[in-house]
Design a protein around this motif. Structure first.
Motif, PDB file in Angstrom:
ATOM      1  N   CYS A   1      -7.412   2.773  40.085  1.00  0.00           N
ATOM      2  CA  CYS A   1      -8.003   3.225  39.094  1.00  0.00           C
ATOM      3  C   CYS A   1      -9.078   2.378  38.572  1.00  0.00           C
ATOM      4  O   CYS A   1      -8.643   1.161  38.278  1.00  0.00           O
ATOM      5  CB  CYS A   1      -7.242   3.844  37.737  1.00  0.00           C
ATOM      6  SG  CYS A   1      -8.070   4.306  36.326  1.00  0.00           S
TER       7      CYS A   1
ATOM      8  N   CYS B   1      -7.794   1.701  34.749  1.00  0.00           N
ATOM      9  CA  CYS B   1      -6.600   0.822  34.049  1.00  0.00           C
ATOM     10  C   CYS B   1      -5.757   0.120  35.329  1.00  0.00           C
ATOM     11  O   CYS B   1      -4.875  -0.502  34.940  1.00  0.00           O
ATOM     12  CB  CYS B   1      -5.479   2.168  33.629  1.00  0.00           C
ATOM     13  SG  CYS B   1      -4.757   2.877  35.034  1.00  0.00           S
TER      14      CYS B   1
ATOM     15  N   CYS C   1      -7.225   9.205  38.138  1.00  0.00           N
ATOM     16  CA  CYS C   1      -5.830   8.616  37.895  1.00  0.00           C
ATOM     17  C   CYS C   1      -4.891   9.393  37.219  1.00  0.00           C
ATOM     18  O   CYS C   1      -5.471  10.203  36.327  1.00  0.00           O
ATOM     19  CB  CYS C   1      -6.478   7.342  37.207  1.00  0.00           C
ATOM     20  SG  CYS C   1      -4.779   6.633  36.440  1.00  0.00           S
TER      21      CYS C   1
ATOM     22  N   GLU D   1      -2.908   8.561  35.368  1.00  0.00           N
ATOM     23  CA  GLU D   1      -2.285   7.889  33.997  1.00  0.00           C
ATOM     24  C   GLU D   1      -3.181   8.252  33.132  1.00  0.00           C
ATOM     25  O   GLU D   1      -3.035   8.374  31.972  1.00  0.00           O
ATOM     26  CB  GLU D   1      -2.149   6.311  34.356  1.00  0.00           C
ATOM     27  CG  GLU D   1      -1.216   5.968  35.352  1.00  0.00           C
ATOM     28  CD  GLU D   1       0.555   6.163  35.300  1.00  0.00           C
ATOM     29  OE1 GLU D   1       0.600   6.033  33.913  1.00  0.00           O
ATOM     30  OE2 GLU D   1       0.838   6.452  36.208  1.00  0.00           O
ATOM     31  N   CYS D   2      -4.518   7.833  33.209  1.00  0.00           N
ATOM     32  CA  CYS D   2      -5.670   7.912  32.423  1.00  0.00           C
ATOM     33  C   CYS D   2      -6.883   8.651  32.786  1.00  0.00           C
ATOM     34  O   CYS D   2      -7.833   8.541  31.928  1.00  0.00           O
ATOM     35  CB  CYS D   2      -6.192   6.448  32.120  1.00  0.00           C
ATOM     36  SG  CYS D   2      -7.271   5.581  33.441  1.00  0.00           S
TER      37      CYS D   2
ATOM     38  N   GLY E   1      -9.097   8.156  34.978  1.00  0.00           N
ATOM     39  CA  GLY E   1     -10.284   7.328  35.269  1.00  0.00           C
ATOM     40  C   GLY E   1     -10.477   7.863  36.735  1.00  0.00           C
ATOM     41  O   GLY E   1      -9.691   8.022  37.554  1.00  0.00           O
TER      42      GLY E   1
HETATM   43 ZN   LIG Z   1      -6.093   5.002  35.349  1.00  0.00          ZN
END
Ligand SMILES: [Zn+2]
Ligand SMILES: *Cc1c(COP(=O)(O)O)cnc(C)c1O
Length: 430
Positions: A33, A36, A48, A50-51, A53
């Motif tokens: 990513c 992050c 991503c 998680e985020c 991105g």
């Molecule tokens: Zn990320």
């Protein structure tokens, strides 16, 4: 805080571990990513978990030397040791983009009061734009990942490149373009016989629709959507080639057109990799971005000193650059800031003048994107942002035959005469 776009090698960051076992994408080890830093296995992912991105390819480079590159074919596959493609890539049926001419532009330099100027002329690719590079890499990766259909939303040149490469590879293509595109670009995609859908709307509408479809058609590789991390890496080859063609060194200034901004950021990434691998000396260079004023969200953000890019509704003759919501816009700002460059924009009239200037000084007929770049070069010189004494490379990314409408109103025969010697003499002496 947003992290700066970065590349990853074995020596800078631990390798992602969860590589899908039977995927051979050469030196690529995973996806990282850009925001992050989270790691993911190689696959058809682009955001991503998680985020959200954007993801970027991570590598473990082994044994890449100047000599190993120079021993390779005279196309982008000479750099396969630096690309996310199978080691057998040169054996799969493909169009072979790359190793286009780096033209010493002494006449243009003289006209602009510059000392050392080069034009990287990517109109020499199989479908006459730089998009053959990114499609070459996307197709090679997509096949390795098991895809059988190649698709894209496009401002024109990408549709050409996808349709042609898929035809040659014997797989289906589905390309989507704004319906108001230049007729030349519709024809030069349709001729390859794939599925071509003209969508009533802007490129950003087409792109949104493509993202929805990509979520449903899991067997389709949308080169610039679900396999975008691989696609994007193809632009690194522009940086590698410029450095190699200069005799393994970096130029001092670059002027690069911006649509999504991917190309600009990956030329920079290519340069940094060459430095990191010890293939060129670590010399400073400045990256300048070029946009048409009628679609200049990155230039506007630059001038306002913003970190984020506010979307615009495009209105310019430079349709290949008409992305109102550029995915890599913030990363372009990072690169231009880090290297001491800038982002500038030029009017459509200046674009036309840029096309004509390049044509009459160097004999190179650029499409509107090339006109944007040359006109931006001129504007940056006039404002003192670009150093006329520093070695400079400008990128001509497409062919003027695809955007005839831009110049046909202002160029034509010097004279139209009856077939007589007298009439000819009179016409040419004037
Ligand atoms: Zn990320
Ligand atoms: C797509 C395109 C660009 C820019 O591409 P991005 O990587 O999206 O910024 C430049 N020139 C031409 C001719 C193009 O077709």
């Amino acid at each position: 805080m947003r992290r700066e776009a970065s590349y990853v090698t074995a020596t800078t960051t631990p390798l992602p571990t969860a590589v899908e076992p039977d995927v051979d994408l050469g030196p690529a080890t995973g996806l990282t990513c850009r925001e992050c830093g989270a790691s993911f296995p190689l696959g058809a992912r682009y955001a991503c978990e998680e985020c959200f991105g954007p993801l970027e390819v991570a590598y473990d480079y082994r044994g890449v030397t100047r000599a190993s590159i120079e021993a390779g074919p005279r196309n982008i596959w000479r750099y396969r040791g630096l690309l996310p493609v199978p080691s057998t890539v040169t054996e799969v049926p493909n169009l072979e983009p790359g190793f286009t001419k780096l033209v010493r532009a002494d006449n243009l330099a003289a006209a602009l009061g510059m000392r050392r100027l080069w034009v990287k002329d990517d109109s020499g690719n199989p479908t006459h734009s730089f998009k053959d590079r990114v499609v070459g890499v996307a197709l090679a990766a997509a096949r390795e990942l098991g895809f059988q259909v190649l698709a894209c939303p496009s401002t024109g040149n990408l549709a050409n490149a996808v349709a042609a490469a898929a035809a040659r590879a014997g797989i289906r293509s589905v390309v989507m373009v704004p319906s108001d595109l230049e007729q030349q670009k519709i024809v030069t995609s349709a001729v390859y016989g794939g599925t071509l859908v003209a969508v009533e709307g802007t490129y950003d509408d087409v792109n949104r629709l493509a993202s929805e479809i990509a979520g449903e058609e899991e067997d389709w590789a949308f080169v610039n959507v679900n396999v975008r991390p691989y696609y994007a890496e193809g632009s690194k080859t522009l940086g590698y080639e410029v450095a190699e063609q200069l005799g393994w060194r970096l130029p001092e200034q670059l002027v690069v057109p911006i649509a999504s901004g991917s190309q600009l950021t990956k030329i920079d990434k290519g340069f940094r990799e060459l430095v990191h691998l010890g293939l060129v000396d670590d010399a400073p260079y400045k990256v300048f971005g070029a946009q048409a004023t009628g679609c200049s969200p990155v230039a506007q953000a630059w001038k306002a000193g913003h970190d984020v890019v506010r979307p615009v509704k495009p209105d310019t003759i430079a349709k290949s650059l008409a992305i109102g919501n550029p995915a890599d816009g913030p990363y372009v700002l990072d690169v231009c800031r880090r290297t001491g460059g800038a982002v500038e924009d030029v009017t459509d009239a200046e674009v036309v003048e840029g096309i004509r200037l390049l044509a009459r000084t160097e004999g190179i007929f650029a499409e509107t994107a090339g006109g944007v770049t040359v006109a931006t070069l001129r504007k940056l010189l006039a404002s003192g942002q670009l150093d006329p004494a520093a070695e400079t490379v400008v990128f001509n990314t497409g062919d003027g035959l695809k955007t005839l409408d831009a110049v046909s109103p202002v160029v034509g025969p010097t004279a139209t005469i009856p077939a007589s010697l007298e009439a000819f003499r009179k016409a040419v002496s004037a």
